[in-house]
Design an enzyme around this catalytic site. Structure first.
Site: not given
Length: 867
Positions: A556-557, A562, A564, A578, A675
């Site tokens: 997914l990204g 790390g 996902v 993750k 964040d």
């Protein structure tokens, strides 16, 4: 404006009907009525301006309204639903969805499409004429004797800001508190407003009763109504005809025993009166800017709803009957209902089904009977968290203690149980039941204690069960103690053995020897954390199968710590997996933080953790899957952003705000996210926003509000100036980030985006320039067109600027932000915001850890992390 004057005579202008009935004028009244019509034609002043009264000199025509002084309620003619019939009613004036709360002529509508008329006759009756203005169809039948009307100009009807229409006589009572000769609150229809009573006036005979509409198109009296039972301690019932549907339970000095949710209310204040003059229930609302109502709908449910300005809709807060166990007497006599039980009904201890055959066929109406008759060995079994039985055959003694209550009940075999009227407290009060116990249910949370009469056998069984549970608990504690002791002994022996072995080989060099691998340390601590927070642990093989061996097709990204992956667990659930990068030195710390923080957080606007996997060097977290990916995936793409209309953007902004407020104030930990950005806001299947990525989060102590750090982490463009420049962070740092995010959602532009007219410009500066020039609406994403509510969007922009003000002390808290966004209120004028840390043109938002390294987030989905 024309004015109509009613002629003062020694007779009434209209015949006097019974309340709420059709008026059939006598033939001898025809000339007088004709004269009235002529007078109205020549001198009528129908009310169409903002006034709150109807006097003898004014009438209200169809199409006009009167509005209460504060603008909360309006009175006029209306047609419900798809009906063309005309009624006179009262509705909320400040609510965009017309919500009628009272109807005058609910049984006698005006059938013609021509204009009706509302006026006052010579005896101060409020009268409605039909469309031809010849036939009176309704009157409130006040009928004040002529001898008591000394000055008709002192009598007038006034619509109060409570929604109550009252007849006022200024010549009676004190000047500051005029006498009400009649009020609509005494004749409720289907809605109960704050200040209105439901019950019975024992002195005047008035019944304050809610009655349902027949349908949304027909406000005439429907099948359902409320009723107060006075045969025992007063209880309110909902019924259809004579059939009882649901009851409130008795008033236990804190609330109705059958509505545990009342005790969770902090917005309303309830009141119950039980006196020789009246039995009534009422409530007030502390914040009068909130619109809240109880109403009985045409399907037979009593609901409490609150108007949400943000969604322009009524939000149902509570309803009854709410589940199968709310239905009156569904389990029969001596049966108890549990909605979480597959069989729903069960018999009390010491009882058995009266008709086992019917009971097994799910017909529980005959209830249960005692297994054994009453004897000298009878006692009482305490049942907790229940709705106490129907009190129609109960006796109450408010001066008897609960201990004396038990003794009194024990003397009489026909006494089947007792309870305290004051709930579970020590208030002196006694309620004893005689005969069948009906309509009892269990609650998971709430309810009160009830003491059931049982025979000696059941008492012995209960004592044995209690002793068995106690013995079992003691055995478990002893076993746990032994296991802990043995485990500690083994650990000490193993540690001593390893220490001696290493020392013999000469490897103990404290200053030069590197620390053991941190991953092992994390693994051990993580297992402890997992046990503490009851976080499910999955094995690596399961994760490999779920992600098809972490296939690139399922990725997914990728983030700084790390990747996902999309996965599917054996039970069929889709998840986001993750996988912490093995080479990420920073990621280990963030992984530990995530475990220690997110496992404690529970909120609908935070991504939910499902489990973990820790094996050797693999550190994996499993989260709920977000099918609509991250906010930046939609927001900053010209094609995809078209799907985000103002309604969606509005709800996303409020959802994020509520999630941040939970972190700052309502969770067990005070957490600063540090964040907040569009890529860290994930969207579920219904486009609800979920805050993620808690790897940078900081936990504060109970009274701590700010801290300082030498390691600045977060994303340029979202950082507050005091944090980016001085390392000082607080809840106001998150408020700054939220303000940036709010402006990005409205504009569809990144804060660090490139502005051709001024390369040094960022979104905050651009917004400030537009605001100062009175052109703030030019900020709005063009794909939304011009259909958005301009005043509301302007309010959101103003709140966004307040959040990004340069000084932290000038920024509002998140609770203030939500109040300003969700209510009509005065919003402060913002001071100049901060224009700091602007990224290079065309550069993506850059995350930093303060060490010189950075990671660029190109993920379509990111997951939470913590510190």
């Amino acid at each position: 404006m024309q004015r109509t004057r009613f002629r003062r005579t020694n007779q009434t202008l209209f015949p006097q009907p019974r309340h709420h009935q059709v008026i059939k004028p006598h033939q001898s009244m025809a000339p007088l009525l004709a004269l009235l019509i002529v007078c109205q034609t020549l001198f009528t002043a129908h009310l169409c301006s903002a006034t709150d009264t109807i006097t003898h000199n004014t009438t209200l025509r169809d199409g006009g309204t009167i509005v209460s002084n504060g603008g909360t309620f309006a009175l006029g003619f209306f047609s419900p639903g798809n009906s063309r019939k005309r009624y006179v009613g009262i509705w909320y004036n400040k609510v965009s969805e017309q919500t009628v709360v009272w109807v005058a002529n609910r049984a006698n509508p005006i059938n013609s499409s021509s204009s009706g008329l509302l006026g006052i006759d010579s005896r101060a009756n409020l009268v409605i004429f039909d469309g031809n203005q010849t036939n009176p169809v309704w009157s409130n039948n006040v009928s004040i004797p002529i001898t008591e009307i000394t000055n008709s100009s002192s009598l007038f009807y006034k619509l109060l800001d409570s929604g109550n229409l009252v007849l006022v006589d200024e010549n009676r009572g004190n000047r500051g508190s005029p006498v009400f000769l009649w009020q609509s609150f005494d004749y409720p229809t289907h809605t109960m407003l704050p200040g209105m009573k439901i019950g019975v006036n024992l002195k005047s005979g008035l019944n304050w009763t809610l009655t349902s509409w027949k349908s949304p198109d027909d406000p005439s009296i429907g099948d359902y109504s409320t009723w107060v039972d006075r045969s025992g301690p007063p209880e309110f019932f909902l019924r259809s005809g004579s059939r009882l549907i649901w009851r409130t339970g008795v008033w236990n000095l804190e609330g109705w025993s059958g509505i545990p949710r009342m005790l969770q209310e902090d917005v309303l204040n309830y009141s119950f009166v039980n006196s020789p003059d009246e039995i009534s229930f009422s409530y007030i609302i502390y914040n009068t800017s909130i619109f809240s109502r109880f109403y009985l709908d045409d399907s037979g449910k009593i609901q409490r709803s609150v108007w949400l300005d943000s969604g322009r809709r009524w939000n149902r807060f509570w309803e009854a009957p709410g589940d199968r166990c709310d239905n009156f007497g569904g389990c029969g006599a001596f049966g108890i209902c549990n909605p979480n039980n597959a069989w729903i009904c069960s018999c009390f201890p010491g009882f058995e089904p009266k008709s086992p055959k019917d009971w097994n066929n799910l017909d529980r109406s005959q209830g249960c009977v005692r297994k054994r008759e009453c004897d000298n060995g009878d006692g009482f079994l305490r049942l907790s968290k229940i709705k106490i039985p129907d009190a129609s055959n109960a006796r109450v003694n408010m001066s008897m203690s609960i201990k004396d209550c038990e003794g009194e009940c024990r003397k009489n075999c026909s006494c089947t149980g007792y309870a305290s009227v004051g709930g579970n407290g020590d208030v002196s009060s006694c309620l004893m039941w005689f005969g069948d116990l009906v309509d009892i249910r269990e609650y998971l949370d709430g309810g009160q204690e009830f003491f059931l009469r049982v025979d000696a056998v059941e008492l012995a069984n209960a004592a044995t069960t209690s002793q068995s549970k106690g013995s079992s608990s003691r055995k478990k504690l002893v076993l746990i103690g032994v296991l802990v002791a043995v485990g500690l002994l083994i650990f000490v022996a193993a540690f001593y053995y390893l220490f001696r072995r290493v020392k013999r080989r000469g490897y103990v060099q404290r200053k030069r020897h590197p620390k053991p691998p941190f991953s092992l340390h994390i693994s051990e601590n993580y297992e402890e954390a997992s046990a503490s927070f009851e976080l499910p642990s999955l094995d690596l093989d399961t994760m490999i199968v779920a992600t098809e061996n972490f296939s690139p097709a399922n990725k997914l990204g990728t983030g700084g710590f790390g990747s996902v992956y999309k996965g599917k667990l054996p039970d069929g659930r889709q998840v986001a997996v993750k996988r912490l990068s093995k080479n990420s030195g920073q990621g280990v710390t963030e992984f530990k933080n995530e475990v220690m923080v997110i496992a404690k957080l529970q909120h609908r606007n935070l991504v939910q953790i499902i489990g973990c996997c820790v094996t050797n060097e693999e550190k994996i977290l499993i989260y709920e899957y977000m099918p609509n990916k991250s906010l930046d995936f939609l927001l900053f793409d010209r094609t995809r952003s078209v799907s985000l209309d103002w309604g969606m953007r509005h709800d996303i902004i409020l959802g994020i705000a509520r999630g941040v407020l939970y972190l700052h104030q309502d969770s067990r930990l005070r957490i600063i996210h540090r964040d907040l950005k569009a890529s860290n806001i994930l969207l579920d299947a219904e486009m609800n926003p979920k805050i993620s990525d808690f790897g940078m989060a900081k936990i504060f102590g109970g009274n701590q509000t700010q801290a300082n750090t030498n390691r600045v982490v977060g994303t340029y463009g979202y950082m507050s100036p005091e944090y980016a420049l001085d390392g000082l962070f607080s809840i106001k740092s998150d408020v700054f980030s939220f303000g940036v995010l709010l402006l990005e959602i409205i504009s569809g532009k990144k804060n660090s985006g490139y502005y051709h007219e001024d390369p040094s410009m960022n979104l905050i500066k651009h917004t400030w320039e537009l605001w100062r020039e009175g052109r703030a609406l030019e900020l709005v994403e063009p794909s939304m067109g011009s259909s958005f509510p301009k005043e509301e969007v302007m309010k959101f922009i103003q709140v966004g600027i307040l959040c990004v003000q340069e000084s932290a002390k000038d920024r509002p808290t998140m609770s203030s932000v939500i109040f300003m966004l969700d209510n009509e209120t005065t919003i402060p004028i913002p001071k100049q915001p901060a224009f700091v840390l602007i990224s290079k043109p065309n550069s993506p938002s850059t995350s930093t850890t303060g060490t010189g390294s950075h990671s660029v987030s190109e993920m379509s989905m990111t997951i939470i992390e913590g510190r």
